[in-house]
Design an enzyme around this catalytic site. Structure first.
Site, PDB file in Angstrom:
ATOM      1  N   ASP A 117      47.470  58.262 135.323  1.00  0.00           N
ATOM      2  CA  ASP A 117      47.858  59.666 135.414  1.00  0.00           C
ATOM      3  C   ASP A 117      47.287  60.517 134.288  1.00  0.00           C
ATOM      4  O   ASP A 117      46.921  61.675 134.499  1.00  0.00           O
ATOM      5  CB  ASP A 117      49.381  59.817 135.505  1.00  0.00           C
ATOM      6  CG  ASP A 117      50.131  59.078 134.414  1.00  0.00           C
ATOM      7  OD1 ASP A 117      49.484  58.578 133.485  1.00  0.00           O
ATOM      8  OD2 ASP A 117      51.373  59.010 134.496  1.00  0.00           O
ATOM      9  N   ASP A 141      50.301  48.488 136.428  1.00  0.00           N
ATOM     10  CA  ASP A 141      51.763  48.620 136.490  1.00  0.00           C
ATOM     11  C   ASP A 141      52.272  48.959 137.886  1.00  0.00           C
ATOM     12  O   ASP A 141      53.466  48.847 138.139  1.00  0.00           O
ATOM     13  CB  ASP A 141      52.239  49.695 135.511  1.00  0.00           C
ATOM     14  CG  ASP A 141      51.833  49.407 134.080  1.00  0.00           C
ATOM     15  OD1 ASP A 141      51.628  48.218 133.759  1.00  0.00           O
ATOM     16  OD2 ASP A 141      51.718  50.363 133.288  1.00  0.00           O
ATOM     17  N   GLU A 236      58.076  44.933 128.824  1.00  0.00           N
ATOM     18  CA  GLU A 236      57.939  45.464 127.464  1.00  0.00           C
ATOM     19  C   GLU A 236      58.784  46.712 127.220  1.00  0.00           C
ATOM     20  O   GLU A 236      59.233  46.961 126.103  1.00  0.00           O
ATOM     21  CB  GLU A 236      56.467  45.777 127.175  1.00  0.00           C
ATOM     22  CG  GLU A 236      55.865  46.802 128.134  1.00  0.00           C
ATOM     23  CD  GLU A 236      54.365  46.928 128.020  1.00  0.00           C
ATOM     24  OE1 GLU A 236      53.788  46.316 127.105  1.00  0.00           O
ATOM     25  OE2 GLU A 236      53.756  47.641 128.849  1.00  0.00           O
ATOM     26  N   ILE A 289      46.368  39.217 127.999  1.00  0.00           N
ATOM     27  CA  ILE A 289      46.009  38.147 128.933  1.00  0.00           C
ATOM     28  C   ILE A 289      46.183  38.638 130.371  1.00  0.00           C
ATOM     29  O   ILE A 289      45.414  38.278 131.265  1.00  0.00           O
ATOM     30  CB  ILE A 289      46.888  36.901 128.685  1.00  0.00           C
ATOM     31  CG1 ILE A 289      46.501  36.219 127.369  1.00  0.00           C
ATOM     32  CG2 ILE A 289      46.788  35.912 129.851  1.00  0.00           C
ATOM     33  CD1 ILE A 289      47.430  35.095 126.976  1.00  0.00           C
ATOM     34  N   ARG A 291      45.524  41.407 131.633  1.00  0.00           N
ATOM     35  CA  ARG A 291      44.445  42.297 132.074  1.00  0.00           C
ATOM     36  C   ARG A 291      43.100  41.583 132.206  1.00  0.00           C
ATOM     37  O   ARG A 291      42.167  42.126 132.788  1.00  0.00           O
ATOM     38  CB  ARG A 291      44.266  43.444 131.074  1.00  0.00           C
ATOM     39  CG  ARG A 291      45.430  44.393 130.981  1.00  0.00           C
ATOM     40  CD  ARG A 291      45.083  45.542 130.045  1.00  0.00           C
ATOM     41  NE  ARG A 291      46.164  46.506 129.929  1.00  0.00           N
ATOM     42  CZ  ARG A 291      46.353  47.530 130.753  1.00  0.00           C
ATOM     43  NH1 ARG A 291      45.548  47.698 131.780  1.00  0.00           N
ATOM     44  NH2 ARG A 291      47.345  48.361 130.558  1.00  0.00           N
TER      45      ARG A 291
END
Length: 375
Positions: A117, A141, A236, A289, A291
């Protein structure tokens, strides 16, 4: 159709599937119409510095499965509020006109922006400046509301699920509790999907505030069942009963200035303080990791569909729009609808697509015996 010159950039964080979009976009454009293509390096910074590479079949051969981006990524370069040094002092300036002039000098007539975004907000703003722009949504995400799925998500889920499985064996061998921190910021999609697929015992997501008591309760329940080990998967950006996530640091110039992190260690310390006579508690942060490495087959296919649709939109002159997935089919939506209509350079208004605490997948997890660590 006159010969087109198309520029491509990848902004924000890297995501598996970016290269697959580029790979397909290049081939589809060259097969549909006469064109020349370039790729700006390091996102919008490349536009500002006029730093680019040629994109053709030869330069993109072999990249379909590769993670990351051959054009590199940057999430700190908003050209409408760019950091420059004047008289030895850092100041924020709108340098978008320089980027536009660079594109005009190179003969670029269309810009394809692959990003989240924040990156797409700038794409919207360049379109407002009169430039032909097409957006392609990117985030592991899976939290963009304007599209049903984003590439990179499936790869991240696969990686997390695999690692949860690996941690099961060591947790069981030592009768340990292991708390695993995964990406997702304020959306729990990765943690929820991977937690179910990877047989986590506790799933903690931002949409459902957790309590340490809830985690300890689940550990005791498993002990009583003769299962003296527990895997806790936590996003997270998870929030405790105070409703606030843990912020590990602030990154100047980034649209996501607050970097979440540290929640796995915090939970591990809190839980161990209560059960240290019964279990060792360890924490593990999977971090980037999630990604890296090869893109999953499902994400390669989804990325190819995004790239092909973007090429069709260039051919048909559908500018000021973003490619999206609706009802299982590729479609498009205006950048204004995705991001809102705020002033130039503002933070995106689109909001985030988050997990419904009462949704089907949460109910599935509960039916499987997974705890969400409520009090």
């Amino acid at each position: 159709m006159a010969k087109k010159k198309i520029a491509v950039l990848t902004g924000g964080g890297d995501a598996p599937g970016l290269n697959a979009v580029i790979y397909t976009l290049v081939r589809a454009c060259h097969s549909m119409f006469d064109c020349e293509m370039i790729g700006y390096k390091f996102g919008y910074r490349g536009m500002y510095l006029n730093d680019f590479v040629k994109l053709d079949r030869a330069s993109t051969t072999g990249i379909l499965r590769r993670g990351g981006s051959i054009l590199y990524n940057s999430n700190k370069d908003n050209l409408f509020n760019y950091t420059v040094v004047e008289n030895g002092v850092e100041v924020q300036k709108d340098v978008s006109d320089i980027a536009i002039q660079n594109m005009k000098n190179e003969g670029v007539d269309t810009l394809v922006v692959l990003g989240g975004d924040g990156t797409l907000t700038s794409a919207r703003d360049f379109y407002r400046r009169g430039f032909n722009v097409i957006g392609v949504p990117k985030t592991i995400d899976n939290d963009l509301p304007a599209t049903e799925a984003t590439f990179g998500f499936d790869t991240a889920v696969n990686i997390v699920a695999e690692n949860l499985g690996r941690l099961h064996t060591t947790a069981e061998s030592h009768h340990r509790v292991i708390v695993v921190e995964v990406m997702g910021r304020s959306a729990g999609w990765i943690c929820l999907h991977a937690g179910i697929a990877g047989s986590a015992d506790v799933i903690i997501i931002p949409e459902i505030p957790y309590s340490v008591d809830g985690i300890v309760k689940k550990i005791a329940e498993r002990d009583a069942q003769g299962k003296p080990f527990t895997i806790v998967a936590v996003t997270e950006g998870a929030c405790g009963e105070d409703g606030k996530p843990l912020v590990s640091k602030f990154v100047k110039g980034s649209p996501d200035a607050e970097r979440f992190g540290g929640v796995a260690k915090y939970i591990a310390d809190q839980v161990e303080a209560r059960i240290k006579d019964k279990h060792e508690v360890r924490h593990c942060v999977l971090g980037h990791i999630q990604r890296g490495g090869d893109t999953s087959p499902a994400d390669r296919i989804l990325s190819a569909r995004y790239g092909f649709k973007a090429a069709e939109m260039i051919r048909d002159g559908e500018f000021g729009k973003m490619v999206c997935l609706k009802a299982g089919k590729m479609d498009s939506v205006t950048l204004e609808e995705v991001l809102g209509s705020g002033e130039t350079g503002e933070t995106a208004k689109g909001g985030a697509k988050t997990v419904d605490p009462n949704g089907e997948l949460v109910k599935v997890a509960r039916a499987m015996g997974i705890s969400f660590a409520e009090r």
